[in-house]
Write an enzyme that holds these catalytic residues in place. Structure first.
Site, mmCIF file in Angstrom:
data_model
loop_
_atom_site.group_PDB
_atom_site.id
_atom_site.type_symbol
_atom_site.label_atom_id
_atom_site.label_comp_id
_atom_site.label_asym_id
_atom_site.label_seq_id
_atom_site.Cartn_x
_atom_site.Cartn_y
_atom_site.Cartn_z
ATOM 1 N N GLU A 171 -5.526 -28.371 9.328
ATOM 2 C CA GLU A 171 -5.546 -27.543 8.119
ATOM 3 C C GLU A 171 -6.361 -26.268 8.301
ATOM 4 O OE1 GLU A 171 -7.470 -27.599 3.619
ATOM 5 O OE2 GLU A 171 -7.251 -29.492 4.696
ATOM 6 N N TYR A 204 0.826 -1.209 0.000
ATOM 7 C CA TYR A 204 0.000 0.000 0.000
ATOM 8 C C TYR A 204 0.862 1.263 0.000
ATOM 9 C CZ TYR A 204 -4.367 -2.537 0.491
ATOM 10 O OH TYR A 204 -5.448 -3.347 0.254
ATOM 11 N N ASP A 263 -8.185 -32.020 4.951
ATOM 12 C CA ASP A 263 -9.300 -32.526 4.151
ATOM 13 C C ASP A 263 -8.845 -33.701 3.293
ATOM 14 O OD1 ASP A 263 -11.113 -30.641 5.062
ATOM 15 O OD2 ASP A 263 -10.758 -29.251 3.401
#
Length: 385
Positions: free
Chosen positions: A221, A131, A273
């Site tokens: 996770e 920025y 997962d």
């Protein structure tokens, strides 16, 4: 890399560029890209955290780790004189070439900022710096933040240091929870028993001691599952430390997991997962990532084990599966092609083609099922890969 050495390297590069301009040459810089073949990286276990010791008088299970030198850097400097460059790509950024002019300018701007941060012994997030560059005079250099990230990696290769030595850090996102306290160089003490978990320090080298009571580390996770396990009081009932990288882990999370494994000698179990991207995250913890393969020896945790969710478990436990998407299949094929994928992992990848499921498909069976039944059974039975 020691701060003064890095300052000297930046100044040497700057002096060379000034000499080029003074001799009426277009300035240019060259470096090796550092993208080694990950299969050729060593996974030997060695002390990459010099200056640390275990308190012999500690009564805490697994001890307390102290760092004798608060300025210790957690990544050994590479032996650049003996570096094998056969598999490295040499790159040149030449101001005279129009296509690389903006990149050259951006690298110089970033090196100036890094030099300032090193001199003042401070840090800044990459997002904040991005920025800063969005002002009118420099915004053309960085259409998106990825330009900053790539330039930082190039500068790290140029200076032959690790990207995190440059003091422009990714926004911290990793969390840790359990019976553990961490003391930082400024005497700040992080209590990991606070609700919701404590944030993993951005600069791992600021850690001077770790006091822990646990039998193993459970790397999760997703933040949502991490928070659910906290609600189930998992860290206390299983006597473990919980860690999450909230998806793909940042460098600080990976370095911290490696410390818990190698210095605190805690077993590391990873739960992700049952899909290609979850498995990819597990493999990053164990073997490293392709984008930071030059630093994988300092980040990878090869002793970590994949506790779940294994694709082979989905049908036996009655978890609902869904078909893989095209993106899943592309990721799956890329994983199958990696040289470090062993027979056990390869077998799970083959089963995965039949369908995938998220951790929530297992954790939502019943209250506390994930902690009291699934995880307990897997750990007690050493059912991991």
């Amino acid at each position: 890399m020691p701060r003064n050495d890095l300052i000297a390297r930046i100044e040497a590069v700057t002096l060379k560029i000034i000499e080029q301009i003074s001799s009426e040459q277009a300035p240019c810089i060259s470096y090796f890209s550092g993208r080694n073949d990950i299969s050729k990286l060593s996974t030997r276990k060695e002390n990459v955290y010099p200056g640390c010791s275990v308190d012999p008088d500690s009564q805490v299970r697994k001890g307390t780790m102290f760092f004798n030198d608060a300025s210790t850097y957690f990544v050994e400097e590479q032996d650049t004189d003996n570096r094998d460059t056969q598999n490295l790509e040499k790159r040149t950024v030449d101001f005279a070439v129009k296509s690389s002019r903006n990149k050259f300018v951006l690298m110089m701007v970033i090196m100036a900022e890094v030099h300032h941060l090193l001199l003042t012994n401070t840090t800044k997030t990459r997002r904040a710096f991005y920025y800063d560059l969005k002002k009118e005079t420099t915004r053309y250099l960085v259409p998106i933040q990825r330009y900053v990230d790539r330039a930082l990696n190039d500068i790290a290769n140029l200076l032959e240091c690790a990207p995190w030595d440059l003091r422009l850090l990714a926004t911290a996102k990793g969390l840790m929870a359990g019976n553990m306290t961490i003391t930082l160089v400024d005497n700040q003490v992080i209590d990991c028993t606070i609700p919701g978990g404590a944030q993993i320090p951005q600069i791992i080298s600021n850690i001077i001691s770790i006091r822990v009571k646990a039998e193993f580390v459970l790397v999760i996770e997703k933040d949502a599952v991490f928070q659910k396990l906290l609600e189930e009081n998992c860290s206390r009932s299983l006597k473990c430390i919980l860690v999450t990288g909230k998806g793909y882990p940042d460098v600080a999370t990976r370095m911290f997991v490696k410390i818990l494994s190698e210095k605190m000698e805690l077993p590391i179990y990873i739960v992700v997962d049952a899909d290609p991207f979850g498995i990819d995250i597990m493999l990053i913890y164990r073997f490293g990532s392709s984008t930071l393969c030059k630093e994988n020896e300092s980040l990878a945790c090869p002793n970590a084990r994949w506790l779940g969710i294994h694709p082979s478990e989905l049908i036996p436990i009655g978890a609902k599966t869904i078909p893989l998407t095209e993106a899943d299949l592309i990721k799956l094929r890329s994983i199958e092609a990696r040289s470090y994928v062993n027979e056990a992992i390869s077998k799970q990848l083959s089963i995965l083609r039949k369908g995938k499921a998220e951790m929530e498909a297992v954790s939502s069976f019943s209250k506390n099922f994930f902690t009291e039944t699934y995880l307990s059974y897997k750990i007690d039975g050493q059912d991991y890969i």
